[in-house]
Design an enzyme around this catalytic site. Structure first.
Site, short mmCIF file in Angstrom:
data_model
loop_
_atom_site.label_atom_id
_atom_site.label_comp_id
_atom_site.label_asym_id
_atom_site.label_seq_id
_atom_site.Cartn_x
_atom_site.Cartn_y
_atom_site.Cartn_z
N ASN A 33 46.22 38.61 -0.05
CA ASN A 33 45.98 38.28 -1.46
C ASN A 33 44.53 37.89 -1.67
OD1 ASN A 33 48.82 38.48 -2.13
ND2 ASN A 33 49.06 36.61 -0.94
N HIS B 259 59.08 33.78 -8.73
CA HIS B 259 58.94 33.64 -7.27
C HIS B 259 60.01 32.72 -6.67
CE1 HIS B 259 56.77 32.29 -3.56
NE2 HIS B 259 56.48 33.58 -3.55
N GLU C 120 55.79 33.49 -14.38
CA GLU C 120 54.49 33.76 -13.74
C GLU C 120 53.65 34.46 -14.79
OE1 GLU C 120 55.12 35.89 -9.93
OE2 GLU C 120 56.90 34.64 -9.72
N SER D 216 54.30 38.62 -8.89
CA SER D 216 53.81 38.88 -7.54
C SER D 216 54.28 40.20 -6.96
CB SER D 216 54.19 37.74 -6.62
OG SER D 216 55.59 37.57 -6.56
N ASP E 54 53.07 29.90 -13.73
CA ASP E 54 52.54 30.03 -12.37
C ASP E 54 51.48 31.14 -12.40
OD1 ASP E 54 52.10 31.00 -9.77
OD2 ASP E 54 54.11 30.46 -9.08
N HIS F 288 48.78 34.55 -8.91
CA HIS F 288 48.13 35.86 -8.71
C HIS F 288 47.09 36.17 -9.78
CE1 HIS F 288 50.68 36.94 -5.34
NE2 HIS F 288 51.59 36.22 -5.97
N LYS G 227 45.10 32.42 -2.45
CA LYS G 227 45.03 33.86 -2.74
C LYS G 227 43.58 34.22 -3.07
CE LYS G 227 49.93 34.04 -3.96
NZ LYS G 227 50.33 33.31 -2.81
N1 PMP Z 1 53.91 31.34 -6.62
C1 PMP Z 1 53.79 32.66 -6.47
C2 PMP Z 1 53.96 33.54 -7.66
C3 PMP Z 1 53.51 33.21 -5.21
O1 PMP Z 1 53.41 34.53 -5.06
C4 PMP Z 1 53.37 32.34 -4.10
C5 PMP Z 1 53.04 32.81 -2.70
N2 PMP Z 1 53.27 34.07 -2.37
C6 PMP Z 1 53.52 30.97 -4.32
C7 PMP Z 1 53.77 30.50 -5.58
C8 PMP Z 1 53.41 30.01 -3.18
O2 PMP Z 1 52.08 29.68 -2.98
P1 PMP Z 1 51.55 29.17 -1.56
O3 PMP Z 1 51.38 30.41 -0.72
O4 PMP Z 1 50.29 28.46 -1.84
O5 PMP Z 1 52.62 28.29 -1.00
#
Ligand code: PMP
Length: 389
Positions: free
Chosen positions: A49, A137, A181, A185, A211, A214, A245
């Site tokens: 990422n 997520h 989000e 993702s 969230d 991304h 990311k």
């Molecule tokens: N939210 C989303 C949308 C994600 O894609 C991710 C990780 N892939 C996270 C939260 C978790 O974040 P972290 O890797 O910092 O634990």
């Protein structure tokens, strides 16, 4: 003998996963800047990422190290922030975030998973209803499950469905938290945050949890995310982002009102009961954050690459979903996704299959994570090989 009996069910489950093509293994990768190697095969990494290519930028690392003294290199907070782990580096990073976003406050977490699994259970009680997009997520789903409240999942990005669910429950709850989000993702598509904000304004007691994992670094004039780009930062109650990311660091944050921060400090278990982020990590994050607004060129390049890839497919009559730097190529069955990913890897592109339970059954896919430092030549070859799959 005991192990045989105790672990038998695990072996059975692992065999089932293997039979379905869904067994996961940790790849033994060797990293070399933008490249990863598996055995003899050296490949451009299109599965991280690191969207802006910052994690491999040696110049940035050198600049950071030049300013660093052994006194600043504090590798551990050695306790929770509520005990002795609250360092100046943490607070400086929070103040920088609050300032950039124009919000009253910010709060740091050790990772996005902690943020998502902790904020909702802290703020939602039995008089709260959570309304979450169907594709949020896993960390948000876990947060919702840990909350002592009811919830509904609305069809992905379907705000009519969301409004229908919300309007039917107004009498039953005092508060509603809409959870989404901004860039999804696994599908790489975006939520219309302005429309969400308009919906929030039409109903009493509605809060928004977005969230931006991304989108942070990638969208917005200063790289703060989709809310910044759409001009709705003020209207998001819990604007959450991650540093692991695009920002090439580790940890996560929420920007919010002062009351929300104080409440989380008192009530959020993954904030209270964990050792704080290493201060050196907070300092590195702040160093990058201060440079983020100036990284417009990288953001534009990334956007251009996404457009180029989607356009090349559109010209061949194929629609690729999403409209961000995350480009999914949906294949269907898991074993087919595995074979296609292996074919791309043989051509020097490290693309991975994404399978259930990460995505719904029957929608296994290749997930291409574009990065701003892909060259034109690499992009042409990638497109050619993808179209031959
Ligand atoms: N939210 C989303 C949308 C994600 O894609 C991710 C990780 N892939 C996270 C939260 C978790 O974040 P972290 O890797 O910092 O634990």
């Amino acid at each position: 003998m005991t192990k045989e009996t105790n672990y038998g069910y695990m072996r059975q489950e692992l065999k089932k996963l293997a039979d379905e093509g869904n067994l996961r293994r940790l790849p033994q990768l060797a990293h070399d800047g933008r490249y990863v190697s598996l055995g003899e095969q050296r490949m451009l990494n299109l599965s991280s990422n690191d969207y802006l290519g910052l994690a491999d930028d040696l110049d940035l690392r050198c600049q950071f190290l030049e300013e660093l003294t052994p006194q600043d290199f504090i590798p551990s907070a050695s306790s929770s922030r509520l005990m002795t782990g609250n360092f100046r580096a943490h607070r400086r990073l929070e103040l920088e975030l609050a300032h950039l976003y124009g919000k009253e406050e910010a709060l740091l977490f050790n990772c996005g998973y902690h943020a998502n699994v902790g904020i909702l259970p802290a703020v939602a009680d039995e008089r709260t209803l959570i309304l979450a997009d169907k594709l949020v997520h896993a960390s948000l789903i876990d947060g919702i499950r840990l909350s002592k409240c009811s919830y509904f999942r609305y069809r992905h990005n379907d705000l009519n469905h969301l409004e229908h669910l919300l309007s039917g429950q107004l009498d039953r709850y005092e508060r509603f938290i809409i959870v989404t989000e901004s860039v999804f993702s696994m599908d790489g598509d975006r939520t219309n945050l302005r429309a969400l904000v308009e919906l929030k304004r039409r109903y009493p007691g509605v809060m928004l949890y977005v969230d931006e994992a991304h989108a942070f670094g990638v969208y917005g004039p200063q790289g703060l995310g989709c809310a910044e780009e759409e001009g709705v930062t003020d209207d998001i109650d819990f604007l959450m982002g991650t540093f692991g990311k695009a920002l090439a660091s580790e940890g996560a944050f929420v920007v919010c009102d002062r009351t929300v921060r104080e409440y989380l400090v008192n009530r959020m278990r993954p904030f209270i009961f964990t050792t704080a982020l290493p201060p050196i990590n907070a300092a590195w994050t702040r160093f990058l954050l201060q440079r983020l607004p100036g990284m417009t060129e990288r953001r534009e390049r990334l956007r251009g690459l996404g457009n180029m890839l989607r356009m090349a497919f559109a010209l061949k009559g194929r629609h690729l979903p999403g409209d961000s730097q995350i480009v999914p190529i949906i294949v269907g069955a898991s074993d087919r996704a595995v074979l296609k990913a292996e074919a791309l890897q043989r051509h020097g592109f490290y693309v991975l299959p994404v399978r259930p339970p990460t995505v719904p059954v029957g929608t296994s896919r290749l997930r291409i994570s574009l990065r701003a430092d892909i060259t034109d030549g690499e992009m042409e070859r990638l497109i050619k090989h993808l179209q031959e799959l």
